[in-house]
Motif scaffolding. Structure first.
Motif: not given
Lengths: 198, 442
Positions: A34-36, A95, A154-156, A158, A186, B147-149, B299, B301
């Motif tokens: 799950l994203a932040d 969003m 949403g994928g983290g 930057i 995406m 929180g980043r991959d 939602r 990921l």
């Protein structure tokens, strides 16, 4: 030891045992589920987790550890002495709305209305500008401190990172090959603006 | 190198690796190593291995190597070694890969672990296991903190760039001796003192093209190709992505600056009260979700793009077969007199079991779930999850001789069961805790 101290030591022990039982499991192929933005929205109560998300959180020690980190950061900033007179900001999320994909994406705002992302076509790509609303309760402090902020998708990944200038803006070239609207679609359609902290 | 959350990437790593190698070799001499050839025994052997290495580490905890600084957050080499050892249990894929490598060597040269001359071979395999594990653990730590991959491969790439920067800094510092290569790195002939060599003060000031040109020039000036230009092609794609290199160098530099005044990394033993604080949030979020009727779109990921990682197979055979375990005793010693003689024989206070049992209050969550287990099994669960010492343990649980929980051997003897049986029952009890935790009926 007095009775109530004994009880609290017992509670602390139970809590630590439960924490370890949740976090120290072997979970083959575990990853961030799950994203932040999703976790923070669940923490501040603005959006509850769906059953699948709830399941994903409970089953992923890594995501639980991120949840733990966000929960503790949130509680620490709420307790910090500044909180009394100066509103603290620990992040905002937003969003991509369905309608915004119909035309070229011009801007996106966070749910709290404090931040806007503007997209300007530039040459082959785009320029992305983050701006802080002057109405934001924490605007004065962020401008004073020239804080470092970043925008993540949403994928983290930057999208943008830098210090706010005196107008409360920060900009850079759009870092991805895919156009902004498509890119956000995406990656879960979500994004977040967060302070960069050590 | 420091990155957010990472703990095993600094100067002390070499010593951690050596200490774990040394203690592992000691452990192997005491373990039934032939079990490593039997896939059905891997999980049980990992348990025995972890206990034996932990014991060897504790025995040497006061040595100069163990007490040396392992990173700039103040973790000692001993602390880092012990925590990495325990991470192995949560990442059993690395143990399985190690077992496979040992089995392959065994097929070539027999029971080489009995041969002191082959220590080097074994040490190498242990090194490989921990080298992979530390990058996996630090990649996870990075994700949790930011929180980043991230991935073990990405950590490896950061480290390669950090090392490259240090090499370049060394050449810059001694540019007169290395004028030609410095010229090749800067992309121009050197006339007089090159200003870049004085301007580059940190990794953040290192230009990506210098990294690429340095790597390119290594073959000519150092005799072997640089990391971006090796035959393996591991980093070959980076050559054409100066932006990517620049972003990674800047990230290392920024974080090094940010963290320079930080005293301690957020390690996960955590401060008093932290566990209760976030668990409260967790139960609330889960509870609100269970009650919430809003059926929003999920939602979750997407899986991150594969970064070409070779990937360890992460499945641990779900094995609970007992194999060569000793016979179960027919009786349980509830008789206090028997308990007292047992405790006495183990150099514990005679009334140890009685007092330790009384020290756990009936209202505890753990006791609700594990009430059916014997006290030694419950203590073994605590020992496994919280460690031999924890400030929440009541006095009556501790062995006065060590100030820690009794050892697994003592607990097995107290329960009059064999070590494999103790481990098996303990693991089953831990499974009960997992199950109770993930299905909260609040």
């Amino acid at each position: 030891m007095k009775e109530n101290e004994l009880k609290s030591a017992q509670d602390e022990q139970d809590a630590r045992l439960r924490e370890r039982a949740l976090l120290a499991r072997a979970a083959p192929g575990d990853r961030l589920m799950l994203a932040d933005a999703t976790l923070l929205a669940a923490l501040d109560g603005s959006r509850v987790l769906t059953p699948n998300e709830r399941q994903a959180l409970s089953a992923s020690p890594l995501t639980l550890r991120r949840f733990r980190q966000l929960s503790l950061e949130r509680q620490a900033s709420a307790r910090s002495p500044q909180a009394a007179n100066d509103p603290v900001w620990s992040g905002s999320s937003g969003m991509l709305r369905a309608a915004s994909s119909a035309t070229a994406l011009e801007s996106l705002a966070t749910d709290d209305g404090c931040w806007t992302l503007h997209f300007l076509p530039q040459g082959e790509g785009w320029q992305v500008i983050l701006s802080l609303s002057a109405e934001a309760p924490f605007a004065a402090r962020l401008l004073r401190e020239h804080v470092m902020v970043r925008v993540i998708d949403g994928g983290g990944a930057i999208v943008l990172q830098g210090r706010l200038d005196s107008d409360g803006e920060c900009e850079c070239g759009w870092p991805f090959a895919t156009a902004p609207a498509r890119h956000f679609q995406m990656y879960g359609a979500g994004f977040a603006v967060e302070p960069v902290t050590p | 190198m420091r990155l957010p959350g990472t703990r095993y990437q600094e100067h002390g790593w070499e010593q951690v690796r050596k200490l774990l190698g040394h203690c592992s070799l000691q452990a192997f001499r005491r373990l039934e190593m032939h079990q490593i050839l039997d896939a059905g025994q891997h999980a049980a052997l990992l348990d025995c291995y972890t206990d034996a290495v932990a014991e060897a580490l504790r025995a040497g905890a006061r040595s100069a190597r163990a007490e040396a600084e392992g990173n700039s957050y103040g973790d000692s080499v001993y602390e880092l070694s012990l925590s990495l050892l325990f991470e192995l249990q949560a990442q059993p894929g690395f143990w399985l890969a190690f077992a496979a490598a040992v089995a392959a060597e065994h097929a070539r040269s027999g029971a080489f672990w009995l041969d002191a001359a082959a220590d080097g071979v074994m040490r190498k395999k242990v090194n490989d296991m921990y080298a992979g594990l530390r990058d996996k653990v630090d990649a996870d730590n990075y994700i949790v903190t930011t929180g980043r991959d991230c991935s073990p491969n990405k950590i490896y790439t950061y480290r390669m760039l950090d090392t490259a920067y240090r090499e370049i800094a060394g050449l810059f510092a001694d540019w007169r001796q290395h004028a030609e290569q410095v010229g090749a790195i800067l992309g121009r002939a050197i006339e007089g003192s090159p200003i870049e060599t004085r301007q580059m003060k940190s990794i953040g000031g290192c230009k990506p093209e210098w990294i690429v040109r340095w790597s390119e020039s290594q073959e000519r000036y150092a005799g072997s190709p640089g990391p971006l230009h090796t035959k393996s092609k591991r980093f070959a794609s980076l050559k054409n992505s100066p932006d990517k290199i620049a972003a990674m160098l800047a990230e290392i530099g920024d974080y090094e600056e940010l963290s320079a005044n930080m005293d301690r990394a957020d390690d996960w033993s955590g401060d008093a009260g932290e566990a209760a604080l976030w668990l409260e949030d967790y139960w609330r979020v889960i509870g609100e979700s269970e009650q919430g009727e809003a059926r929003d779109e999920d939602r979750i990921l997407p899986e991150p793009a594969d970064d070409g990682e070779a990937g360890l197979s992460d499945d641990m055979p779900d094995d609970s077969s007992e194999g060569a375990a000793g016979p179960e005793p027919e009786f349980k010693a509830h008789d206090l007199a028997v308990e007292q003689s047992l405790a006495g024989a183990l150099s514990l206070p005679p009334r140890y079991l009685e007092l330790a049992r009384a020290a756990q209050k009936a209202g505890s969550w753990a006791l609700r779930i594990l009430g059916g287990e014997s006290l030694p099994i419950r203590l073994a669960v605590y020992q496994k999850l919280l460690g031999a010492a924890d400030d929440t343990y009541p006095e009556a649980w501790l062995d006065p001789a060590t100030g820690e929980l009794p050892t697994l051997q003592q607990l097995a003897a107290l329960d009059q069961i064999s070590m494999p049986t103790l481990r098996k029952r303990r693991n089953e009890a831990i499974d009960k805790l997992y199950a109770a935790n993930t299905a909260p009926a609040k």
